[in-house]
Design a protein around this motif. Structure first.
Motif, PDB file in Angstrom:
ATOM      1  N   ASP A  85       4.936  25.436   9.997  1.00  0.00           N
ATOM      2  CA  ASP A  85       5.437  26.796  10.206  1.00  0.00           C
ATOM      3  C   ASP A  85       4.824  27.431  11.447  1.00  0.00           C
ATOM      4  N   THR A 112       0.843  21.566   1.196  1.00  0.00           N
ATOM      5  CA  THR A 112       0.839  22.990   1.504  1.00  0.00           C
ATOM      6  C   THR A 112       0.247  23.236   2.888  1.00  0.00           C
ATOM      7  N   ARG A 113      -0.841  22.545   3.186  1.00  0.00           N
ATOM      8  CA  ARG A 113      -1.472  22.687   4.500  1.00  0.00           C
ATOM      9  C   ARG A 113      -0.538  22.197   5.607  1.00  0.00           C
ATOM     10  N   LEU A 114       0.095  21.053   5.376  1.00  0.00           N
ATOM     11  CA  LEU A 114       1.006  20.515   6.391  1.00  0.00           C
ATOM     12  C   LEU A 114       2.179  21.454   6.634  1.00  0.00           C
ATOM     13  N   ASN A 115       2.698  22.055   5.551  1.00  0.00           N
ATOM     14  CA  ASN A 115       3.790  23.011   5.715  1.00  0.00           C
ATOM     15  C   ASN A 115       3.343  24.228   6.518  1.00  0.00           C
ATOM     16  N   ALA A 116       2.156  24.706   6.212  1.00  0.00           N
ATOM     17  CA  ALA A 116       1.636  25.890   6.912  1.00  0.00           C
ATOM     18  C   ALA A 116       1.475  25.596   8.401  1.00  0.00           C
ATOM     19  N   ILE A 117       0.940  24.412   8.709  1.00  0.00           N
ATOM     20  CA  ILE A 117       0.772  24.030  10.112  1.00  0.00           C
ATOM     21  C   ILE A 117       2.126  23.910  10.792  1.00  0.00           C
ATOM     22  N   LYS A 153       0.843  -1.202   0.000  1.00  0.00           N
ATOM     23  CA  LYS A 153       0.000   0.000   0.000  1.00  0.00           C
ATOM     24  C   LYS A 153       0.875   1.248   0.000  1.00  0.00           C
ATOM     25  N   GLN A 154       0.429   2.237  -0.716  1.00  0.00           N
ATOM     26  CA  GLN A 154       1.159   3.501  -0.755  1.00  0.00           C
ATOM     27  C   GLN A 154       0.318   4.607  -0.113  1.00  0.00           C
ATOM     28  N   PRO A 155       0.975   5.594   0.484  1.00  0.00           N
ATOM     29  CA  PRO A 155       0.221   6.743   0.992  1.00  0.00           C
ATOM     30  C   PRO A 155      -0.525   7.438  -0.137  1.00  0.00           C
ATOM     31  N   GLN A 156      -1.711   7.884   0.136  1.00  0.00           N
ATOM     32  CA  GLN A 156      -2.494   8.546  -0.903  1.00  0.00           C
ATOM     33  C   GLN A 156      -2.989   9.913  -0.468  1.00  0.00           C
ATOM     34  N   LEU A 157      -3.547   9.945   0.757  1.00  0.00           N
ATOM     35  CA  LEU A 157      -4.196  11.166   1.250  1.00  0.00           C
ATOM     36  C   LEU A 157      -3.267  12.370   1.277  1.00  0.00           C
ATOM     37  N   ASN A 158      -2.151  12.202   1.974  1.00  0.00           N
ATOM     38  CA  ASN A 158      -1.266  13.342   2.190  1.00  0.00           C
ATOM     39  C   ASN A 158      -0.291  13.525   1.038  1.00  0.00           C
TER      40      ASN A 158
END
Lengths: 127, 127
Positions: free
Chosen positions: B22, B15-20, B3-8
Motif C-alpha cells: 500500500d 499484513t506487513r507485506l500488504n501494508a508495505i 519444500k513449501q514457503p513457511q516464513l511469509n
DNA sequence: TCACTTACTTTCCAATAGGAAACCAGTTTC
DNA sequence: GAAACTGGTTTCCTATTGGAAAGTAAGTGA
C-alpha cells in the motif's frame, strides 16, 4: 521580479532531499523491500528458498534485485561448496539499518488501511 | 515432497507485506515524497509555488501527482476565488502521519551516504 | 542415459513512467 | 491589443520496468 524558490533552497532541505532520493533509488522496484523483509525475518536464505517465499517473483527479477542489493551492500552473497552449488544471501549491517524505516512504513500502511475501512463502514456494516 | 514457503505464509507477514505494498503504491513515482515534503514544510502552497520549489518538475507531472495524492487523501485541494484563480494544496491528517516514515528514510539515507564517503576516503582525499 | 536439482542468464515482448513542448481559458497589466 | 499571470491539459515520444519462457552449466540419483 519573479518569485524565487525559498523553502527547498537551503542546505538542510537539500540534504534531506538527497537522502530521500538515495533511499528511493536503492529500494526502487516492485520486489526489493519484499526480498529484504524476507531475508531479515528468515536469516540466511538460498536463491530457491527466496523464490518459494516470495510469491509471484520470477528468477530473472529475483537475480537482478539480489545483484542490485549486493552492489549496494544491503546484503551479502556467499557461494557454498555443496553438491549442487548453493548460494546464501544474508542481510548486512546497512540492510539491517533499514528495519526502523520499514517498520514506520508498515505502521503507516496499516493505519491507512484502518482509515479506509472505517470510512467505508459508515453505511452500517457489522463490526 | 517439495519444500513449501513457511516464513511469509502467516497472517502477520501478510499484513506487513500488504501494508508495505500500500505505502509503496501510494508513494510511487519520482516526485510524490518531494512534493509531500515541500508541502509539509511550507504549509499551504499553490501550484506555481510548488513548481518553483520543486526543481525539475514539469506541470504535467505536478498536476498528475497532486491529483493522485488528493484521491488518496494525503492532501487537500482548495480553489480560491481570487482575480486569477488560485489553488491551495495542504497536507491532510494522513499525509502528516507520513512524517515519521520520511524521517526514518532520511536518517537511513544520510547514514548510507556517510558509509559510502567514509569507505571512499580510504585512499586519502582531502575532507 | 534420462530426469531433476541448483542458480542463474537470455530473449522477446507489453505496459508504464516520465519529459518537452504546445495549447487552453480566464484575468489583469502595460 | 499584446503580453503575462493563473492552473492546468494534450500530444508525442523515448526509456525503463517487469513478466513469461526457454536456455545454460554443473552435479546427483535411478
Amino acid at each position: 521580479m519573479k518569485k524565487q524558490p525559498q523553502l527547498n533552497n537551503n542546505q538542510i532541505c537539500q540534504t534531506r532531499l538527497n537522502a530521500i532520493r538515495d533511499a528511493m533509488e536503492i529500494l526502487s522496484g516492485k520486489w526489493k523491500l519484499n526480498i529484504l523483509g524476507t531475508i531479515i525475518v528468515g536469516g540466511k536464505m538460498r536463491f530457491m528458498d527466496l523464490q518459494r517465499e516470495i510469491h509471484g517473483i520470477g528468477s530473472k527479477m529475483l537475480a537482478k534485485e539480489l545483484q542490485d542489493m549486493e552492489v549496494n551492500q544491503l546484503l551479502t552473497r556467499t557461494v557454498l561448496d555443496t553438491k549442487p552449488v548453493t548460494v546464501e544471501y544474508e542481510i548486512s549491517e546497512y540492510g539491517k539499518a533499514l528495519a526502523p524505516m520499514i517498520d514506520e512504513m508498515v505502521k503507516w500502511g496499516i493505519g491507512y488501511r484502518d482509515l479506509l475501512s472505517r470510512k467505508s463502514t459508515t453505511k452500517g456494516q457489522f463490526s
